[in-house]
Motif scaffolding. Structure first.
Motif, PDB file in Angstrom:
ATOM      1  N   THR A 133      50.730  40.278  27.971  1.00  0.00           N
ATOM      2  CA  THR A 133      51.054  41.162  26.853  1.00  0.00           C
ATOM      3  C   THR A 133      49.841  41.533  26.003  1.00  0.00           C
ATOM      4  O   THR A 133      49.931  42.441  25.173  1.00  0.00           O
ATOM      5  CB  THR A 133      52.110  40.521  25.936  1.00  0.00           C
ATOM      6  OG1 THR A 133      51.636  39.245  25.471  1.00  0.00           O
ATOM      7  CG2 THR A 133      53.421  40.332  26.686  1.00  0.00           C
ATOM      8  N   GLN A 134      48.728  40.851  26.183  1.00  0.00           N
ATOM      9  CA  GLN A 134      47.526  41.154  25.421  1.00  0.00           C
ATOM     10  C   GLN A 134      46.494  41.840  26.314  1.00  0.00           C
ATOM     11  O   GLN A 134      46.777  42.164  27.460  1.00  0.00           O
ATOM     12  CB  GLN A 134      46.966  39.864  24.804  1.00  0.00           C
ATOM     13  CG  GLN A 134      47.943  39.179  23.854  1.00  0.00           C
ATOM     14  CD  GLN A 134      47.459  37.837  23.357  1.00  0.00           C
ATOM     15  OE1 GLN A 134      46.291  37.465  23.500  1.00  0.00           O
ATOM     16  NE2 GLN A 134      48.363  37.081  22.750  1.00  0.00           N
ATOM     17  N   LYS A 135      45.303  42.057  25.820  1.00  0.00           N
ATOM     18  CA  LYS A 135      44.248  42.709  26.583  1.00  0.00           C
ATOM     19  C   LYS A 135      42.996  41.839  26.608  1.00  0.00           C
ATOM     20  O   LYS A 135      41.956  42.182  26.042  1.00  0.00           O
ATOM     21  CB  LYS A 135      43.928  44.081  25.990  1.00  0.00           C
ATOM     22  CG  LYS A 135      45.095  45.060  26.060  1.00  0.00           C
ATOM     23  CD  LYS A 135      44.713  46.421  25.494  1.00  0.00           C
ATOM     24  CE  LYS A 135      45.874  47.412  25.609  1.00  0.00           C
ATOM     25  NZ  LYS A 135      45.528  48.742  25.041  1.00  0.00           N
ATOM     26  N   GLN A 137      40.325  42.843  41.286  1.00  0.00           N
ATOM     27  CA  GLN A 137      40.098  43.711  40.129  1.00  0.00           C
ATOM     28  C   GLN A 137      39.073  44.777  40.433  1.00  0.00           C
ATOM     29  O   GLN A 137      39.229  45.943  40.062  1.00  0.00           O
ATOM     30  CB  GLN A 137      39.651  42.871  38.931  1.00  0.00           C
ATOM     31  CG  GLN A 137      39.566  43.673  37.646  1.00  0.00           C
ATOM     32  CD  GLN A 137      40.927  44.236  37.260  1.00  0.00           C
ATOM     33  OE1 GLN A 137      41.883  43.499  37.071  1.00  0.00           O
ATOM     34  NE2 GLN A 137      41.036  45.566  37.145  1.00  0.00           N
ATOM     35  N   ASP A 160      39.733  48.781  40.280  1.00  0.00           N
ATOM     36  CA  ASP A 160      38.883  49.687  39.505  1.00  0.00           C
ATOM     37  C   ASP A 160      38.287  50.770  40.398  1.00  0.00           C
ATOM     38  O   ASP A 160      38.238  51.955  40.019  1.00  0.00           O
ATOM     39  CB  ASP A 160      37.761  48.889  38.827  1.00  0.00           C
ATOM     40  CG  ASP A 160      38.270  47.924  37.773  1.00  0.00           C
ATOM     41  OD1 ASP A 160      39.437  48.050  37.351  1.00  0.00           O
ATOM     42  OD2 ASP A 160      37.497  47.016  37.391  1.00  0.00           O
ATOM     43  N   CYS A 165      38.391  38.037  34.072  1.00  0.00           N
ATOM     44  CA  CYS A 165      39.397  37.793  35.103  1.00  0.00           C
ATOM     45  C   CYS A 165      39.836  36.341  35.195  1.00  0.00           C
ATOM     46  O   CYS A 165      40.893  36.061  35.769  1.00  0.00           O
ATOM     47  CB  CYS A 165      38.860  38.227  36.475  1.00  0.00           C
ATOM     48  SG  CYS A 165      38.811  40.015  36.717  1.00  0.00           S
ATOM     49  N   ASP A 169      44.571  51.092  38.079  1.00  0.00           N
ATOM     50  CA  ASP A 169      45.005  50.586  36.769  1.00  0.00           C
ATOM     51  C   ASP A 169      45.872  49.333  36.909  1.00  0.00           C
ATOM     52  O   ASP A 169      46.893  49.181  36.236  1.00  0.00           O
ATOM     53  CB  ASP A 169      45.757  51.673  35.991  1.00  0.00           C
ATOM     54  CG  ASP A 169      45.986  51.282  34.526  1.00  0.00           C
ATOM     55  OD1 ASP A 169      45.224  50.449  33.998  1.00  0.00           O
ATOM     56  OD2 ASP A 169      46.956  51.794  33.927  1.00  0.00           O
ATOM     57  N   GLN A 217      39.594  40.006  27.881  1.00  0.00           N
ATOM     58  CA  GLN A 217      38.454  40.443  28.668  1.00  0.00           C
ATOM     59  C   GLN A 217      38.162  39.419  29.767  1.00  0.00           C
ATOM     60  O   GLN A 217      38.209  38.227  29.536  1.00  0.00           O
ATOM     61  CB  GLN A 217      37.225  40.604  27.774  1.00  0.00           C
ATOM     62  CG  GLN A 217      37.388  41.652  26.683  1.00  0.00           C
ATOM     63  CD  GLN A 217      37.613  43.046  27.244  1.00  0.00           C
ATOM     64  OE1 GLN A 217      36.865  43.492  28.124  1.00  0.00           O
ATOM     65  NE2 GLN A 217      38.636  43.740  26.763  1.00  0.00           N
ATOM     66  N   ARG A 252      50.353  43.668  35.956  1.00  0.00           N
ATOM     67  CA  ARG A 252      49.440  42.534  35.818  1.00  0.00           C
ATOM     68  C   ARG A 252      49.776  41.474  36.851  1.00  0.00           C
ATOM     69  O   ARG A 252      50.947  41.146  37.063  1.00  0.00           O
ATOM     70  CB  ARG A 252      49.507  41.966  34.403  1.00  0.00           C
ATOM     71  CG  ARG A 252      49.098  43.012  33.374  1.00  0.00           C
ATOM     72  CD  ARG A 252      48.834  42.441  32.013  1.00  0.00           C
ATOM     73  NE  ARG A 252      48.267  43.494  31.167  1.00  0.00           N
ATOM     74  CZ  ARG A 252      47.549  43.260  30.076  1.00  0.00           C
ATOM     75  NH1 ARG A 252      47.292  42.023  29.708  1.00  0.00           N
ATOM     76  NH2 ARG A 252      47.070  44.262  29.366  1.00  0.00           N
ATOM     77  N   GLY A 297      49.286  49.682  35.380  1.00  0.00           N
ATOM     78  CA  GLY A 297      49.492  48.775  34.261  1.00  0.00           C
ATOM     79  C   GLY A 297      50.041  47.422  34.650  1.00  0.00           C
ATOM     80  O   GLY A 297      50.122  46.520  33.804  1.00  0.00           O
ATOM     81  N   ARG A 355      45.764  45.005  36.763  1.00  0.00           N
ATOM     82  CA  ARG A 355      44.985  43.972  36.080  1.00  0.00           C
ATOM     83  C   ARG A 355      45.204  42.641  36.795  1.00  0.00           C
ATOM     84  O   ARG A 355      46.309  42.111  36.810  1.00  0.00           O
ATOM     85  CB  ARG A 355      45.447  43.880  34.624  1.00  0.00           C
ATOM     86  CG  ARG A 355      44.634  42.936  33.763  1.00  0.00           C
ATOM     87  CD  ARG A 355      43.306  43.559  33.383  1.00  0.00           C
ATOM     88  NE  ARG A 355      42.703  42.822  32.278  1.00  0.00           N
ATOM     89  CZ  ARG A 355      41.975  41.716  32.413  1.00  0.00           C
ATOM     90  NH1 ARG A 355      41.740  41.231  33.617  1.00  0.00           N
ATOM     91  NH2 ARG A 355      41.463  41.117  31.355  1.00  0.00           N
TER      92      ARG A 355
END
Length: 248
Positions: A229-231, A162, A166, A235, A171, A233, A127, A125, A173
């Motif tokens: 803090t967001q998701k 990334q 994957d 890179c 996991d 889409q 980032r 998780g 980001r």
């Protein structure tokens, strides 16, 4: 809202300019923040003015720097904002050392920390945000040497990292963020404005007056918080005075 409450945020290149604004934005959202920089003096100045920030002095381009930094504070969010000043001479007047300055600093620091994030690995998780530049998308001025290419490579590094995360199921980001406009009031920005203005044969204030939709260091800080803090889409992202958006 304290969106980063309970989160550890490490900002490499976090003692001044854009990096400091990112650190301050993370602090304002409740994060525990470690500012990393080469200069112990600038870190001490930041600490005197913002007592809640933690500090760690290390050269981010040294191979052992990531392990040292992660031992000081394991990040939930890692921001790489360290970088060199771009060259300020016409291409034919530069030597290779000048031309490659941003590859040896910006790219090398990004490479070392992305590699370490994958090999350690950082906690699931986590980032990782690499601070690139709008020059990566526009090509930058012809007197800036390898700057634009170096900043574009940071975007490639985020994408490559990334894919490895994957593939390995880590996991993590990885993202690159490009501030689209040069920013007065920062070391890199002021040096760039002076250099480009001289190259164009105009005064710095004339150059600044012609910059549209300029973001501020605080805008960059808010964009990093959003990416943390967001998701979103993708890179690669850009931030301008109009806000955060995907980048090509």
């Amino acid at each position: 809202m304290r969106l980063l409450q309970g989160q550890n945020v490490v900002v490499v290149g976090g003692s001044r300019g854009v990096g400091r604004s990112i650190a301050e934005a993370a602090l304002s959202k409740g994060a525990t923040v470690l500012a990393v920089a080469r200069s112990a003096q600038t870190l001490a100045e930041f600490g005197r003015e913002t007592s809640s920030v933690k500090a760690f002095a290390v050269d981010a381009t040294v191979d052992t720097a990531p392990d040292q930094v992660f031992a000081a504070l394991e990040p939930d969010v890692l921001v790489i904002c360290a970088g060199a000043l771009a060259p300020s001479a016409p291409l034919h007047e530069q030597n290779w050392e000048a031309f490659s300055a941003n590859w040896e600093t910006d790219v090398k620091a990004s490479f070392l920390f992305c590699k370490a994030a994958l090999r350690r690995p950082l906690k699931p998780g986590a980032r990782i945000v690499l601070i690139s530049s709008g020059a990566a998308l526009t090509g930058g001025p012809p007197n800036s040497g390898g700057y634009a290419g170096a900043k574009r490579m940071q975007m490639f590094l985020a994408g490559h990292s990334q894919k490895e995360s994957d593939r390995l199921g880590l996991d993590l980001r990885f993202m690159a963020l490009a501030p689209m406009r040069i920013m007065p009031g920062t070391g890199v920005g002021d040096a760039g404005i002076e250099s480009i203005s001289a190259y164009m044969g105009i005064r710095p204030m004339e150059f600044i007056a012609g910059i549209p939709d300029m973001q501020t260091p605080a805008d960059v800080g808010r964009a990093v918080v959003a990416l943390a803090t967001q998701k979103p889409q993708g890179c690669s992202f850009a931030v301008s005075g109009s806000g955060l958006a995907p980048a090509g």
